[in-house]
Design a protein around this motif. Structure first.
Motif, PDB file in Angstrom:
ATOM      1  N   THR A 151       1.035  -1.083  -0.037  1.00  0.00           N
ATOM      2  CA  THR A 151      -0.079  -0.089   0.040  1.00  0.00           C
ATOM      3  C   THR A 151       0.931   1.300   0.077  1.00  0.00           C
ATOM      4  O   THR A 151       2.020   1.253   0.035  1.00  0.00           O
ATOM      5  CB  THR A 151      -0.904  -0.020   1.172  1.00  0.00           C
ATOM      6  OG1 THR A 151      -0.171   0.052   2.398  1.00  0.00           O
ATOM      7  CG2 THR A 151      -1.808  -1.086   1.266  1.00  0.00           C
ATOM      8  N   VAL A 152       0.340   2.363  -0.027  1.00  0.00           N
ATOM      9  CA  VAL A 152       1.016   3.557  -0.150  1.00  0.00           C
ATOM     10  C   VAL A 152       1.915   3.629   1.145  1.00  0.00           C
ATOM     11  O   VAL A 152       2.954   4.137   1.140  1.00  0.00           O
ATOM     12  CB  VAL A 152      -0.062   4.845  -0.312  1.00  0.00           C
ATOM     13  CG1 VAL A 152       0.428   6.181  -0.130  1.00  0.00           C
ATOM     14  CG2 VAL A 152      -0.369   4.810  -1.891  1.00  0.00           C
ATOM     15  N   LEU A 172       3.807  10.233  -1.392  1.00  0.00           N
ATOM     16  CA  LEU A 172       4.331   9.538  -2.364  1.00  0.00           C
ATOM     17  C   LEU A 172       5.118   9.675  -3.438  1.00  0.00           C
ATOM     18  O   LEU A 172       4.681  10.584  -4.221  1.00  0.00           O
ATOM     19  CB  LEU A 172       3.007   8.493  -2.824  1.00  0.00           C
ATOM     20  CG  LEU A 172       3.428   7.292  -3.610  1.00  0.00           C
ATOM     21  CD1 LEU A 172       3.975   6.179  -2.723  1.00  0.00           C
ATOM     22  CD2 LEU A 172       2.089   6.519  -4.353  1.00  0.00           C
ATOM     23  N   MET A 190       5.550   5.285   1.212  1.00  0.00           N
ATOM     24  CA  MET A 190       5.419   7.008   1.317  1.00  0.00           C
ATOM     25  C   MET A 190       6.635   7.577   2.138  1.00  0.00           C
ATOM     26  O   MET A 190       7.034   6.855   3.197  1.00  0.00           O
ATOM     27  CB  MET A 190       4.112   7.367   1.759  1.00  0.00           C
ATOM     28  CG  MET A 190       3.795   7.113   3.243  1.00  0.00           C
ATOM     29  SD  MET A 190       2.120   7.503   3.566  1.00  0.00           S
ATOM     30  CE  MET A 190       2.299   8.581   4.999  1.00  0.00           C
ATOM     31  N   ALA A 208      -2.210   3.740  -6.935  1.00  0.00           N
ATOM     32  CA  ALA A 208      -1.388   4.928  -7.125  1.00  0.00           C
ATOM     33  C   ALA A 208      -0.569   4.787  -7.927  1.00  0.00           C
ATOM     34  O   ALA A 208      -0.615   6.102  -8.921  1.00  0.00           O
ATOM     35  CB  ALA A 208      -0.596   5.074  -5.695  1.00  0.00           C
ATOM     36  N   THR A 219      -4.442   3.174   0.315  1.00  0.00           N
ATOM     37  CA  THR A 219      -4.400   3.081  -0.854  1.00  0.00           C
ATOM     38  C   THR A 219      -3.392   1.885  -1.786  1.00  0.00           C
ATOM     39  O   THR A 219      -2.186   1.901  -1.309  1.00  0.00           O
ATOM     40  CB  THR A 219      -4.326   4.320  -1.920  1.00  0.00           C
ATOM     41  OG1 THR A 219      -5.354   5.283  -1.524  1.00  0.00           O
ATOM     42  CG2 THR A 219      -4.526   4.167  -3.185  1.00  0.00           C
ATOM     43  N   SER A 259      -4.252  15.791  -7.402  1.00  0.00           N
ATOM     44  CA  SER A 259      -4.529  14.400  -6.953  1.00  0.00           C
ATOM     45  C   SER A 259      -3.909  13.933  -5.837  1.00  0.00           C
ATOM     46  O   SER A 259      -2.951  14.589  -5.549  1.00  0.00           O
ATOM     47  CB  SER A 259      -3.975  13.567  -8.211  1.00  0.00           C
ATOM     48  OG  SER A 259      -4.578  14.117  -9.479  1.00  0.00           O
ATOM     49  N   THR A 260      -4.515  13.235  -5.062  1.00  0.00           N
ATOM     50  CA  THR A 260      -3.888  12.801  -3.884  1.00  0.00           C
ATOM     51  C   THR A 260      -4.534  11.401  -3.612  1.00  0.00           C
ATOM     52  O   THR A 260      -5.239  10.710  -4.330  1.00  0.00           O
ATOM     53  CB  THR A 260      -4.546  13.452  -2.513  1.00  0.00           C
ATOM     54  OG1 THR A 260      -6.014  13.230  -2.464  1.00  0.00           O
ATOM     55  CG2 THR A 260      -4.315  14.848  -2.663  1.00  0.00           C
ATOM     56  N   VAL A 261      -3.692  10.635  -2.606  1.00  0.00           N
ATOM     57  CA  VAL A 261      -3.951   9.204  -2.304  1.00  0.00           C
ATOM     58  C   VAL A 261      -4.020   9.196  -0.656  1.00  0.00           C
ATOM     59  O   VAL A 261      -3.629   9.934   0.138  1.00  0.00           O
ATOM     60  CB  VAL A 261      -3.193   8.130  -2.638  1.00  0.00           C
ATOM     61  CG1 VAL A 261      -3.272   8.100  -4.262  1.00  0.00           C
ATOM     62  CG2 VAL A 261      -1.830   8.567  -2.364  1.00  0.00           C
ATOM     63  N   VAL A 284      -0.131  12.461   0.467  1.00  0.00           N
ATOM     64  CA  VAL A 284      -0.949  11.339   1.176  1.00  0.00           C
ATOM     65  C   VAL A 284      -1.723  12.210   2.147  1.00  0.00           C
ATOM     66  O   VAL A 284      -1.217  13.086   2.802  1.00  0.00           O
ATOM     67  CB  VAL A 284      -0.166  10.303   1.626  1.00  0.00           C
ATOM     68  CG1 VAL A 284      -0.792   9.333   2.311  1.00  0.00           C
ATOM     69  CG2 VAL A 284       0.838   9.567   0.578  1.00  0.00           C
ATOM     70  N   LEU A 318       2.490  12.049  -5.279  1.00  0.00           N
ATOM     71  CA  LEU A 318       1.126  12.234  -4.987  1.00  0.00           C
ATOM     72  C   LEU A 318       1.149  12.619  -3.307  1.00  0.00           C
ATOM     73  O   LEU A 318       1.776  11.754  -2.411  1.00  0.00           O
ATOM     74  CB  LEU A 318       0.395  10.974  -4.815  1.00  0.00           C
ATOM     75  CG  LEU A 318      -0.190  10.528  -6.417  1.00  0.00           C
ATOM     76  CD1 LEU A 318      -0.653   9.181  -6.675  1.00  0.00           C
ATOM     77  CD2 LEU A 318      -1.209  11.578  -6.859  1.00  0.00           C
TER      78      LEU A 318
END
Length: 142
Positions: free
Chosen positions: A12-13, A128, A17, A104, A99, A93-95, A118, A116
């Motif tokens: 995952t992110v 990220l 990150m 991503a 996620t 844009s974000t996550v 977070v 991105l």
């Protein structure tokens, strides 16, 4: 990126990150010149703009600054003294940290971006960045 041969499907992110401490961030009232200095200090092409409660207000990237320099008819010294929020992307844009890394990566590829923010409920949690993503993919595929 295809999901075939997806060696990193469990990631995952949050696994890759950059922490909030390592994420370049500043306030909306910071001068554009100072935002550039932050990009240089962190060796990333992005600065996240946050409110005092860590709410993400926008981002500015080195690409945004290059495009601005080509289009804004203003002396460079005047431009560098603008508040960074004037030239920021206010709805980036974000996550979230939960996620999937695949999702991503898909966003990064579709938007042709390297970073991105977070967020969790609008508050910045980290960043990220593409290089740690690549390192995670290479490590997962071994």
């Amino acid at each position: 990126m295809s999901t075939r041969n997806n060696y990193y499907s469990d990631l995952t992110v949050s696994d890759v990150m950059l922490s909030l401490k390592k994420t370049p961030k500043t306030s909306a009232r910071t001068l554009l010149k100072e935002a550039l200095e932050l990009m240089d200090k962190h060796r990333l092409g992005i600065v996240c703009i946050i409110a005092s409660d860590n709410t993400l207000q926008g981002i500015i990237t080195d690409g945004d600054i290059r495009r601005m320099l080509s289009n804004v008819q203003k002396p460079l010294a005047a431009l560098m003294s603008d508040d960074v929020i004037v030239h920021a992307i206010k709805s980036p844009s974000t996550v979230t940290a939960s996620t999937s890394l695949q999702a991503a990566i898909d966003i990064m590829g579709k938007k042709q971006i390297w970073d991105l923010p977070v967020v969790d409920k609008g508050k910045l949690q980290g960043l990220l960045h593409l290089h740690p993503v690549i390192n995670a993919i290479i490590g997962a595929s071994k």
